[in-house]
Scaffold this active site. Sequence first.
Site, PDB file in Angstrom:
ATOM      1  N   ASP A  29      -4.816 -41.656 -11.413  1.00 41.45           N
ATOM      2  CA  ASP A  29      -3.774 -42.346 -10.643  1.00 41.45           C
ATOM      3  C   ASP A  29      -4.320 -43.707 -10.193  1.00 41.45           C
ATOM      4  OD1 ASP A  29      -1.112 -41.203  -8.813  1.00 41.45           O
ATOM      5  OD2 ASP A  29      -2.056 -43.105  -8.259  1.00 41.45           O
ATOM      6  N   HIS A  93       5.320 -35.680 -14.066  1.00 41.00           N
ATOM      7  CA  HIS A  93       3.861 -35.724 -13.947  1.00 41.00           C
ATOM      8  C   HIS A  93       3.385 -34.759 -12.881  1.00 41.00           C
ATOM      9  CE1 HIS A  93       5.669 -38.912 -11.469  1.00 41.00           C
ATOM     10  NE2 HIS A  93       4.708 -38.688 -10.588  1.00 41.00           N
ATOM     11  N   HIS A  95       0.323 -34.104 -10.271  1.00 40.78           N
ATOM     12  CA  HIS A  95      -0.845 -34.675  -9.603  1.00 40.78           C
ATOM     13  C   HIS A  95      -1.907 -33.581  -9.492  1.00 40.78           C
ATOM     14  CE1 HIS A  95       1.261 -38.264  -7.712  1.00 40.78           C
ATOM     15  NE2 HIS A  95       2.318 -37.491  -7.941  1.00 40.78           N
TER      16      HIS A  95
HETATM   17  P1  5GP Z   1       5.441 -39.858  -7.707  1.00 43.84           P
HETATM   18  O1  5GP Z   1       6.436 -40.317  -8.753  1.00 43.84           O
HETATM   19  O2  5GP Z   1       4.897 -38.496  -7.994  1.00 43.84           O
HETATM   20  O3  5GP Z   1       5.990 -39.956  -6.314  1.00 43.84           O
HETATM   21  O4  5GP Z   1       4.208 -40.858  -7.742  1.00 43.84           O
HETATM   22  C1  5GP Z   1       3.853 -41.577  -8.895  1.00 43.84           C
HETATM   23  C2  5GP Z   1       2.357 -41.782  -8.938  1.00 43.84           C
HETATM   24  O5  5GP Z   1       2.054 -42.579 -10.056  1.00 43.84           O
HETATM   25  C3  5GP Z   1       1.772 -42.504  -7.699  1.00 43.84           C
HETATM   26  O6  5GP Z   1       0.709 -41.718  -7.172  1.00 43.84           O
HETATM   27  C4  5GP Z   1       1.283 -43.842  -8.274  1.00 43.84           C
HETATM   28  O7  5GP Z   1       0.101 -44.293  -7.646  1.00 43.84           O
HETATM   29  C5  5GP Z   1       1.082 -43.541  -9.740  1.00 43.84           C
HETATM   30  N1  5GP Z   1       1.326 -44.688 -10.595  1.00 43.84           N
HETATM   31  C6  5GP Z   1       2.418 -45.496 -10.590  1.00 43.84           C
HETATM   32  N2  5GP Z   1       2.330 -46.454 -11.534  1.00 43.84           N
HETATM   33  C7  5GP Z   1       1.133 -46.242 -12.167  1.00 43.84           C
HETATM   34  C8  5GP Z   1       0.473 -46.927 -13.231  1.00 43.84           C
HETATM   35  O8  5GP Z   1       0.952 -47.903 -13.796  1.00 43.84           O
HETATM   36  N3  5GP Z   1      -0.729 -46.426 -13.613  1.00 43.84           N
HETATM   37  C9  5GP Z   1      -1.299 -45.352 -13.009  1.00 43.84           C
HETATM   38  N4  5GP Z   1      -2.503 -44.941 -13.457  1.00 43.84           N
HETATM   39  N5  5GP Z   1      -0.693 -44.674 -11.996  1.00 43.84           N
HETATM   40  C10 5GP Z   1       0.503 -45.128 -11.571  1.00 43.84           C
END
Ligand code: 5GP
Length: 131
Positions: A29, A93, A95
């Site tokens: 992340d 995704h 985590h």
């Molecule tokens: P969620 O959709 O589960 O609320 O969070 C999305 C997760 O993806 C977040 O923890 C964020 O930091 C991560 N994230 C968003 N964009 C990117 C990216 O471009 N690259 C990476 N490696 N992680 C990302």
Amino acid sequence: MATIFSRIAAGEIPSHKVAEDEEFYAFLDINPVAVGHTLVIPKAEVDYIFDIDDAKLGRMMAFAKRVARAQEAAIPCKRVGLAVMGLEVPHAHIHLIPITKESDMYFGGAKLSLTQDELAEIAARIRKEYK
Ligand code: 5GP
């Protein structure tokens, strides 16, 4: 249009890769809540994890388990916590977060600020343990 995570899995956008097979991709992340915070995605786009069919969801969890075993071996922690939200990126995704205490999985606070070199080193350590 492809999601940002599809572009990451395709190698169009750089990521710190942790593991990969034909169907799934795991990478660090970009805003980790703990050292070794990893995301597991299906390569084929689907927004909501519970729209994935049962057999594939089982394979995704088995892949995530192998990644978690590698995290346990590479990162000092009590266990690997698992969370699914998907409110930010519309590409399913999981985590996977190495934790020693409950607050290590707090998503609402300040994120770790790690350099690209530090992230590359963490990813390499986990990759080495992935079997
Ligand atoms: P969620 O959709 O589960 O609320 O969070 C999305 C997760 O993806 C977040 O923890 C964020 O930091 C991560 N994230 C968003 N964009 C990117 C990216 O471009 N690259 C990476 N490696 N992680 C990302």
